[in-house]
Design a protein around this motif. Structure first.
Motif, PDB file in Angstrom:
ATOM      1  N   HIS A  18      40.250  40.108  45.582  1.00  0.00           N
ATOM      2  CA  HIS A  18      39.723  39.445  44.401  1.00  0.00           C
ATOM      3  C   HIS A  18      40.573  39.702  43.166  1.00  0.00           C
ATOM      4  O   HIS A  18      40.087  39.604  42.049  1.00  0.00           O
ATOM      5  CB  HIS A  18      38.290  39.920  44.157  1.00  0.00           C
ATOM      6  CG  HIS A  18      37.414  39.718  45.353  1.00  0.00           C
ATOM      7  ND1 HIS A  18      36.892  38.497  45.712  1.00  0.00           N
ATOM      8  CD2 HIS A  18      37.029  40.583  46.322  1.00  0.00           C
ATOM      9  CE1 HIS A  18      36.194  38.622  46.820  1.00  0.00           C
ATOM     10  NE2 HIS A  18      36.264  39.860  47.215  1.00  0.00           N
ATOM     11  N   GLN A 190      36.946  42.077  58.312  1.00  0.00           N
ATOM     12  CA  GLN A 190      36.908  40.857  57.513  1.00  0.00           C
ATOM     13  C   GLN A 190      35.722  39.972  57.889  1.00  0.00           C
ATOM     14  O   GLN A 190      35.086  39.366  57.026  1.00  0.00           O
ATOM     15  CB  GLN A 190      38.235  40.119  57.659  1.00  0.00           C
ATOM     16  CG  GLN A 190      39.382  40.864  56.972  1.00  0.00           C
ATOM     17  CD  GLN A 190      40.744  40.270  57.266  1.00  0.00           C
ATOM     18  OE1 GLN A 190      40.855  39.250  57.942  1.00  0.00           O
ATOM     19  NE2 GLN A 190      41.786  40.902  56.774  1.00  0.00           N
ATOM     20  N   SER A 193      32.663  41.340  56.367  1.00  0.00           N
ATOM     21  CA  SER A 193      32.591  41.196  54.909  1.00  0.00           C
ATOM     22  C   SER A 193      32.401  39.737  54.500  1.00  0.00           C
ATOM     23  O   SER A 193      32.857  39.304  53.443  1.00  0.00           O
ATOM     24  CB  SER A 193      33.864  41.745  54.259  1.00  0.00           C
ATOM     25  OG  SER A 193      34.995  40.952  54.616  1.00  0.00           O
ATOM     26  N   ASP A 195      29.994  37.882  53.260  1.00  0.00           N
ATOM     27  CA  ASP A 195      29.389  37.524  51.978  1.00  0.00           C
ATOM     28  C   ASP A 195      30.360  37.686  50.813  1.00  0.00           C
ATOM     29  O   ASP A 195      30.443  36.809  49.940  1.00  0.00           O
ATOM     30  CB  ASP A 195      28.125  38.362  51.732  1.00  0.00           C
ATOM     31  CG  ASP A 195      26.999  37.977  52.682  1.00  0.00           C
ATOM     32  OD1 ASP A 195      27.025  36.842  53.210  1.00  0.00           O
ATOM     33  OD2 ASP A 195      26.108  38.808  52.917  1.00  0.00           O
ATOM     34  N   SER A 196      31.096  38.787  50.795  1.00  0.00           N
ATOM     35  CA  SER A 196      32.052  38.978  49.703  1.00  0.00           C
ATOM     36  C   SER A 196      33.217  38.006  49.832  1.00  0.00           C
ATOM     37  O   SER A 196      33.753  37.516  48.835  1.00  0.00           O
ATOM     38  CB  SER A 196      32.562  40.418  49.686  1.00  0.00           C
ATOM     39  OG  SER A 196      33.230  40.745  50.894  1.00  0.00           O
ATOM     40  N   ALA A 197      33.620  37.715  51.063  1.00  0.00           N
ATOM     41  CA  ALA A 197      34.702  36.754  51.278  1.00  0.00           C
ATOM     42  C   ALA A 197      34.288  35.355  50.846  1.00  0.00           C
ATOM     43  O   ALA A 197      35.085  34.589  50.315  1.00  0.00           O
ATOM     44  CB  ALA A 197      35.111  36.750  52.745  1.00  0.00           C
ATOM     45  N   GLN A 198      33.017  35.037  51.054  1.00  0.00           N
ATOM     46  CA  GLN A 198      32.525  33.728  50.648  1.00  0.00           C
ATOM     47  C   GLN A 198      32.578  33.583  49.132  1.00  0.00           C
ATOM     48  O   GLN A 198      32.982  32.541  48.605  1.00  0.00           O
ATOM     49  CB  GLN A 198      31.092  33.532  51.149  1.00  0.00           C
ATOM     50  CG  GLN A 198      30.561  32.114  50.967  1.00  0.00           C
ATOM     51  CD  GLN A 198      29.233  31.926  51.659  1.00  0.00           C
ATOM     52  OE1 GLN A 198      28.330  32.748  51.524  1.00  0.00           O
ATOM     53  NE2 GLN A 198      29.105  30.839  52.409  1.00  0.00           N
ATOM     54  N   ALA A 199      32.207  34.624  48.426  1.00  0.00           N
ATOM     55  CA  ALA A 199      32.294  34.606  46.963  1.00  0.00           C
ATOM     56  C   ALA A 199      33.753  34.501  46.528  1.00  0.00           C
ATOM     57  O   ALA A 199      34.088  33.804  45.564  1.00  0.00           O
ATOM     58  CB  ALA A 199      31.646  35.858  46.383  1.00  0.00           C
ATOM     59  N   GLY A 200      34.629  35.206  47.246  1.00  0.00           N
ATOM     60  CA  GLY A 200      36.043  35.175  46.911  1.00  0.00           C
ATOM     61  C   GLY A 200      36.676  33.813  47.123  1.00  0.00           C
ATOM     62  O   GLY A 200      37.630  33.447  46.432  1.00  0.00           O
ATOM     63  N   THR A 203      36.705  31.847  44.035  1.00  0.00           N
ATOM     64  CA  THR A 203      37.775  32.265  43.132  1.00  0.00           C
ATOM     65  C   THR A 203      39.100  31.638  43.552  1.00  0.00           C
ATOM     66  O   THR A 203      39.872  31.148  42.717  1.00  0.00           O
ATOM     67  CB  THR A 203      37.906  33.798  43.128  1.00  0.00           C
ATOM     68  OG1 THR A 203      36.677  34.379  42.706  1.00  0.00           O
ATOM     69  CG2 THR A 203      39.020  34.243  42.191  1.00  0.00           C
ATOM     70  N   TYR A 219      46.085  37.194  44.532  1.00  0.00           N
ATOM     71  CA  TYR A 219      44.762  37.177  45.169  1.00  0.00           C
ATOM     72  C   TYR A 219      44.871  37.426  46.665  1.00  0.00           C
ATOM     73  O   TYR A 219      44.102  38.162  47.264  1.00  0.00           O
ATOM     74  CB  TYR A 219      44.132  35.816  44.882  1.00  0.00           C
ATOM     75  CG  TYR A 219      42.796  35.555  45.541  1.00  0.00           C
ATOM     76  CD1 TYR A 219      41.615  35.851  44.878  1.00  0.00           C
ATOM     77  CD2 TYR A 219      42.722  34.994  46.810  1.00  0.00           C
ATOM     78  CE1 TYR A 219      40.383  35.596  45.475  1.00  0.00           C
ATOM     79  CE2 TYR A 219      41.505  34.741  47.413  1.00  0.00           C
ATOM     80  CZ  TYR A 219      40.341  35.042  46.737  1.00  0.00           C
ATOM     81  OH  TYR A 219      39.141  34.794  47.336  1.00  0.00           O
TER      82      TYR A 219
END
Length: 286
Positions: A18, A190, A193, A195-200, A203, A219
């Motif tokens: 991120h 990976q 993770s 949920d965090s990858a989806q948010a990323g 970005t 990034y």
């Protein structure tokens, strides 16, 4: 199985960190012109994002103009050739079933994520490599049911124009590099993770729409998810290989190169490598 090659291209632009980077406004462009050094006509390099939701998908006028000036489309790999289907399927198969390869806790975790996000149990993919699992999960990072492909759009445009087509590498070679680049433990981490990858991913798309290729590079090379080995096989080795092949193509005719945007910037990027060979490389802003 027809979507496997396109999925493979997707992997270098997902499951990333991120970090953000600033870039001079004058260099925020996805489209670059390569000229000089004995070339009769310029060629163009366009940085793609391999999948993106339709609402964010766009081919700008400057890209259309550059495409129309070109006589050959060059993709990373010929992902649309029907002849590669069986070879790709074979390369994605695993020698050891995942049910025997993975620890029980990892198998259960991935099975749960796959059921929740993809609507299928892991046992359906038991004979495939983990990179196949990561590919399917990666598509679900996008908040839409049918992400668009720039490569597919350019391929269609090339057919309509009766344009020459070429590739910088073989699909099978690309998949082999992929499996060298990511260890099983990295892929497991990976996928977990998600949920965090989806948010990323949001970005990443924002950086792409801003044409901030340096931001994308920072990034996607975050140390916690893209280590030295991954960078070596997915970026360094491929960029150097492509930079060696591109001059002969450009000498022959005007090319429209469409490759992942992360391959363009930085000291290891193809823009810098071509500059080092004596070419004039400049961004096209409008």
């Amino acid at each position: 199985m027809k979507i496997i090659p396109a999925i493979a291209l997707l992997l270098t632009s997902l499951f990333t960190g991120h970090a953000k980077a600033q870039q001079p406004a004058s260099e925020k462009s996805l489209l670059w012109e390569v000229s000089g050094n004995g070339l009769d006509k310029p060629s163009y390099i366009y940085g793609t994002i391999h999948l993106i939701c339709e609402s964010d998908f766009r081919i700008t006028d400057k890209v259309k103009k550059a495409f129309d000036k070109s006589s050959q489309l060059v993709l990373e790999a010929d992902i649309f050739s029907p002849e590669i289907k069986n070879e790709v399927q074979q390369e994605m198969m695993s020698d050891v079933p995942l049910s025997k390869k993975l620890a029980a806790s990892d198998y259960a975790a991935i099975d749960s994520i796959l059921k929740l996000k993809c609507g299928m149990p892991l046992k359906v993919l038991d004979n495939y490599k983990l990179s196949m699992v990561m590919s399917l999960v990666a598509i679900k990072l996008f908040p839409c049911t049918a992400p668009q492909s720039y490569e597919a759009a350019f391929d269609k445009m090339a057919k309509e124009k009766n344009m020459h087509k070429a590739a910088l590498e073989e699909v099978i070679a690309q998949l082999k590099l992929l499996n060298k680049a990511y260890t099983d433990s990295q892929i497991i981490a990976q996928v977990k993770s998600f949920d965090s990858a989806q948010a990323g991913t949001n970005t990443m798309v924002a950086l792409y729409k801003a044409e901030d290729i340096n931001g994308l590079f920072k990034y996607m090379t975050t140390p916690d998810l893209m280590d030295e080995n991954t960078i070596k096989w997915m970026l360094v080795e491929r960029n150097n290989d492509w930079a060696e092949k591109m001059p002969a193509m450009m000498k022959k005719e005007s090319n429209f190169f469409a490759v992942g945007a992360a391959h363009l910037p930085g000291p290891i990027g193809i823009l810098a490598l071509l500059k080092a060979k004596g070419y004039t490389v400049k961004p096209i802003m409008n």
